[in-house]
Design an enzyme around this catalytic site. Structure first.
Site, PDB file in Angstrom:
ATOM      1  N   LYS A  22       0.837  -1.211   0.000  1.00 22.07           N
ATOM      2  CA  LYS A  22       0.000   0.000   0.000  1.00 22.07           C
ATOM      3  C   LYS A  22       0.868   1.256   0.000  1.00 22.07           C
ATOM      4  O   LYS A  22       0.631   2.181  -0.772  1.00 22.07           O
ATOM      5  CB  LYS A  22      -0.905  -0.012   1.239  1.00 22.07           C
ATOM      6  N   ASN A  23       1.860   1.279   0.885  1.00 24.76           N
ATOM      7  CA  ASN A  23       2.628   2.510   1.059  1.00 24.76           C
ATOM      8  C   ASN A  23       3.653   2.741  -0.052  1.00 24.76           C
ATOM      9  O   ASN A  23       4.292   3.795  -0.087  1.00 24.76           O
ATOM     10  CB  ASN A  23       3.297   2.524   2.440  1.00 24.76           C
ATOM     11  N   ARG A 125      -4.310  10.628   5.022  1.00 23.61           N
ATOM     12  CA  ARG A 125      -3.174  11.546   5.119  1.00 23.61           C
ATOM     13  C   ARG A 125      -2.268  11.506   3.895  1.00 23.61           C
ATOM     14  O   ARG A 125      -1.685  12.508   3.505  1.00 23.61           O
ATOM     15  CB  ARG A 125      -2.337  11.190   6.330  1.00 23.61           C
ATOM     16  N   CYS A 149      -4.683  12.628  13.463  1.00 23.02           N
ATOM     17  CA  CYS A 149      -5.213  11.310  13.154  1.00 23.02           C
ATOM     18  C   CYS A 149      -5.060  10.440  14.386  1.00 23.02           C
ATOM     19  O   CYS A 149      -4.481  10.858  15.381  1.00 23.02           O
ATOM     20  CB  CYS A 149      -4.495  10.702  11.974  1.00 23.02           C
ATOM     21  N   ARG A 154       1.139  14.140  13.717  1.00 23.25           N
ATOM     22  CA  ARG A 154       1.651  13.967  12.359  1.00 23.25           C
ATOM     23  C   ARG A 154       1.615  15.243  11.503  1.00 23.25           C
ATOM     24  O   ARG A 154       0.843  15.354  10.555  1.00 23.25           O
ATOM     25  CB  ARG A 154       0.917  12.834  11.645  1.00 23.25           C
ATOM     26  N   PRO A 155       2.473  16.201  11.831  1.00 25.82           N
ATOM     27  CA  PRO A 155       2.531  17.429  11.025  1.00 25.82           C
ATOM     28  C   PRO A 155       3.163  17.171   9.662  1.00 25.82           C
ATOM     29  O   PRO A 155       3.711  16.089   9.411  1.00 25.82           O
ATOM     30  CB  PRO A 155       3.435  18.339  11.859  1.00 25.82           C
ATOM     31  N   ASP A 157       5.282  19.690   8.417  1.00 24.78           N
ATOM     32  CA  ASP A 157       6.225  20.812   8.329  1.00 24.78           C
ATOM     33  C   ASP A 157       7.461  20.473   7.491  1.00 24.78           C
ATOM     34  O   ASP A 157       7.984  21.345   6.778  1.00 24.78           O
ATOM     35  CB  ASP A 157       6.644  21.251   9.739  1.00 24.78           C
ATOM     36  N   GLN A 158       7.920  19.230   7.540  1.00 24.07           N
ATOM     37  CA  GLN A 158       9.127  18.867   6.784  1.00 24.07           C
ATOM     38  C   GLN A 158       8.870  18.882   5.276  1.00 24.07           C
ATOM     39  O   GLN A 158       9.740  19.262   4.491  1.00 24.07           O
ATOM     40  CB  GLN A 158       9.637  17.481   7.202  1.00 24.07           C
ATOM     41  N   ASP A 340       4.715   0.061  12.079  1.00 25.05           N
ATOM     42  CA  ASP A 340       3.502  -0.554  11.522  1.00 25.05           C
ATOM     43  C   ASP A 340       3.352  -2.024  11.910  1.00 25.05           C
ATOM     44  O   ASP A 340       2.344  -2.656  11.561  1.00 25.05           O
ATOM     45  CB  ASP A 340       3.473  -0.403   9.996  1.00 25.05           C
ATOM     46  N   ARG A 432      -8.586  -0.387   4.840  1.00 31.50           N
ATOM     47  CA  ARG A 432      -7.741   0.656   4.237  1.00 31.50           C
ATOM     48  C   ARG A 432      -6.456   0.049   3.670  1.00 31.50           C
ATOM     49  O   ARG A 432      -5.881   0.599   2.733  1.00 31.50           O
ATOM     50  CB  ARG A 432      -7.350   1.702   5.284  1.00 31.50           C
TER      51      ARG A 432
END
Ligand code: EPU
Length: 457
Positions: A22-23, A125, A149, A154-155, A157-158, A340, A432
């Site tokens: 998935k990822n 996300r 979430c 989980r920002p 900003d990076q 995970d 998901r």
């Protein structure tokens, strides 16, 4: 809302095939925004997050269509291994044997939409992965902020700092991030911490930037390297992906490509833990043992017999009750133990003899499965970012609630190992990211049924 009804305990025995990751598939789909030519992807898992990404791309003017791929001779997939489905006469066929399909993505509208709406982004996300390619290709992107979430703040900003380093003007307005740049310019950028989708977003953006980009402190997950392989097949010039420093020489345009997504190491790892927790014996096919090394090493420490062969990875639980040993674990970015798989490992530790400490260092709120496991008899004590598990426990069936994707997998495994009936509510979290989990578990002998809400008693 579906639920799983599980009757246990049952040892998981047999062979199971990992679906595509998935990822890895999510950023691969986002890469299709970078070209007008078709991008053909093989082994894209049929899971909800991928359907969401296809809907989002559709909004942005890229259509996608699944096509069946014919037999080995007529197989259009150049990367499909000859031994894709090794036959073992002693083991039954894997239950999820659908025909090989390809997902073909192609721009359908000449004028681009560069707006990723809140309605879609809020459900996933990973939608933020369209930010880099839209900006690189069209000079503008407006993407809803993903927000918090279940597993932490989980920002992003990076992602934003990285794009700004490439010359983008970044603004936040009305819950949206707006980025603008007439053409991105290569630069040196160091991430403050390794971020998987952050690294991917920057790769997607930098491959069309003017000049050379050097990204430091990158995420080293295999999914990042897989994205770079696709982008290079499309004409990008990326080196070092999968390592700490990645160099991207910008090009003026990208073409189409065909690419086979890597197997899902997290899904595969879940079934290996399933063998261990149920006293079973599972052969995981189409897995990359190197990508799973942190888990395989840990399972071996716990007392699980691991055998890696061309046929796959076999995990055999030790004989006798109470023969699993408790072992501590701390999650970390790759090549550390994956966050995970932390929830599934916690379920395993409830069955091991002794006390183990599980430290979560990647996300700040990822122990929501602990109180649910306690409902099944587990002795788990959470203290900040650590959880202490005292084992072994005879798990007993109970009604439990899935709270996020991997927490759901943990509860399902615990349910297969537990005596009696377990009902796992809110299985939509599982859908998901796990393709046909109940079918795969049934193929391994588990008694798992999906029950639709309206049918549930
Ligand atoms: N972080 C920041 N700022 C950023 C980005 C990340 O502070 O701009 C922090 C996060 O809050 C977190 C850490 O950095 O504490 C690592 O987060 P990362 O960005 O690597 O996570 P992600 O890219 O959002 C991906 C996977 C997750 C997986 C993590 C870690 C995808 C689509 N998602 O998320 O997968 O847990 O990497 O390996 O690739 C899952 O599949 O269940 C899942 C949650």
């Amino acid at each position: 809302m579906d639920r799983f009804h599980i009757s246990g305990p049952t040892p998981l025995i047999g062979r199971v095939c990992a679906s595509g990751a998935k990822n890895a598939a999510l950023p691969a789909l986002a890469a299709s925004l970078l070209t007008d030519e078709p991008v053909t992807l093989y082994r894209v898992p049929r899971v909800r997050d991928l359907r969401t990404m296809r809907r989002l791309l559709d909004c942005l003017g890229v259509g996608s269509e699944e096509r069946e791929v014919r037999g080995p001779e007529g197989n259009a997939d150049p990367q499909r291994p000859a031994d894709a489905s090794p036959a073992d006469p002693k083991r039954p066929e894997s239950p999820v044997t659908r025909p090989e399909t390809a997902l073909v993505l192609q721009r359908t509208r000449p004028s681009a939409s560069t707006d990723a709406p809140y309605e879609l982004v809020k459900t996933m996300r990973a939608s933020v992965l369209v930010l880099g390619p839209l900006l690189a290709r069209y000079g503008f992107a407006r993407v809803s902020l993903p927000g918090g979430c279940a597993i932490g703040v989980r920002p992003i900003d990076q992602h934003l700092k990285g794009l700004a380093a490439l010359g983008a003007d970044v603004k936040l307005a009305g819950g949206y991030v707006e980025t603008r740049a007439s053409r991105l310019t290569g630069a040196r950028f160091r991430f403050d911490l390794p971020t998987v989708t952050g690294t991917e977003n920057l790769l997607l953006a930098a491959c069309l930037a003017r000049g050379t980009t050097v990204l430091e402190n990158c995420a080293r997950e295999p999914e990042v390297a897989d994205l770079a392989r696709l982008l290079n097949a499309m004409g990008a010039r990326i080196s070092g992906a999968g390592g700490d420093t990645v160099v991207v020489d910008g090009v003026d345009g990208l073409g189409g490509a065909a690419h086979r997504v890597i197997p899902d190491r997290i899904e595969g790892g879940t079934y290996l833990i399933g063998a261990a927790i149920t006293g079973g014996d599972v052969l995981l096919e189409q897995a990359n043992a190197a990508d799973l090394a942190p888990l395989l090493d840990k399972l071996a420490e716990v007392g699980v017999e691991i055998e890696v062969s061309p046929a796959g990875i076999r995990a055999r639980a030790p004989a006798g009750d109470g023969s699993l040993r408790a072992r501590d674990v701390a999650t970390a970015p790759h090549p550390g133990f994956p966050t995970d798989l932390q929830a599934q490992y916690m379920a395993l530790m409830t069955r091991a003899t002794g006390t183990s400490t599980i430290r979560e260092t990647v996300f700040e709120n990822r122990f929501q499965h602990a109180p649910e496991l306690a409902r099944m008899g587990a002795r788990v004590h959470v203290d900040g970012s650590s959880a202490r598990v005292d084992g072994p426990t005879e798990l007993t069936g109970a009604a439990v609630m899935a709270t996020d994707l991997r927490a759901s997998a943990c509860l399902v495994l615990a349910g297969v190992a537990a005596a009696g009936t377990t009902v796992v509510h809110r299985i939509y979290h599982l859908d998901r990211g796990y393709e046909g989990m109940e079918l795969k578990l049934q193929g391994l002998g588990a008694h798992v049924a999906r029950v639709a809400e309206s049918m549930a008693t």
